[in-house]
Design an enzyme around this catalytic site. Sequence first.
Site, short mmCIF file in Angstrom:
data_model
loop_
_atom_site.label_atom_id
_atom_site.label_comp_id
_atom_site.label_asym_id
_atom_site.label_seq_id
_atom_site.Cartn_x
_atom_site.Cartn_y
_atom_site.Cartn_z
N GLU A 138 -10.97 12.93 -31.81
CA GLU A 138 -11.29 14.30 -31.41
C GLU A 138 -12.04 15.04 -32.51
O GLU A 138 -12.97 15.80 -32.23
CB GLU A 138 -10.03 15.05 -30.99
CG GLU A 138 -9.29 14.43 -29.81
CD GLU A 138 -10.15 14.15 -28.59
OE1 GLU A 138 -11.16 14.85 -28.36
OE2 GLU A 138 -9.83 13.21 -27.84
N HIS B 139 -15.74 14.32 -32.44
CA HIS B 139 -16.51 15.12 -31.47
C HIS B 139 -16.94 16.45 -32.08
O HIS B 139 -18.10 16.87 -31.93
CB HIS B 139 -15.67 15.39 -30.22
CG HIS B 139 -15.51 14.21 -29.32
ND1 HIS B 139 -16.57 13.57 -28.72
CD2 HIS B 139 -14.40 13.57 -28.89
CE1 HIS B 139 -16.12 12.57 -27.97
NE2 HIS B 139 -14.80 12.54 -28.07
#
Length: 166
Positions: free
Chosen positions: A80, A83
């Site tokens: 995550e 990203h």
Amino acid sequence: MMSVETQFRHLKMQVQWRLTHCLNLVQQHFQRTFSPPQVSYELRGQKAGVAYLQQNLIKLNRTLLLENPQDFIQQVVPHELAHLIVFQQFGRVKPHGKEWQSVMKNIFHLPAEIYHCFGLATVNPSHIPYQCACQTHYLSPRRHQKVVKHRVVYLCKQCGAEITKI
């Protein structure tokens, strides 16, 4: 034995440590500063984590973190964060494109895996277990009915095999 809340507090500290470590790797690689993301543990359902690019926010699934702490912290947290880093460094690009894969492989030294293989029975208790060649899947009651009544066939996104009822 630790209470669930004590265990969760401990895991939150490990998540923060992992984020800080990965952020330091990225900052050394790109020779620039990135602001640390906010972290929320309110994500529900089948997703382990979601990155909100504009808000610099990572939402994590508390249940899956508690059930799979090592793999979750090792893979989901950097996934995550990657990203967010890719968005801040390159702008809007494909979510799991070459830039994201490069951060995962070349900076974090992790496989660029898109899907997790955590058990979902506790986050989707009404879902029906199915199996493919590589893992267990949990179909919603609606999808299960499509298989039973309409002979719909679902394929695993990882191995490509048909998933069948266990």
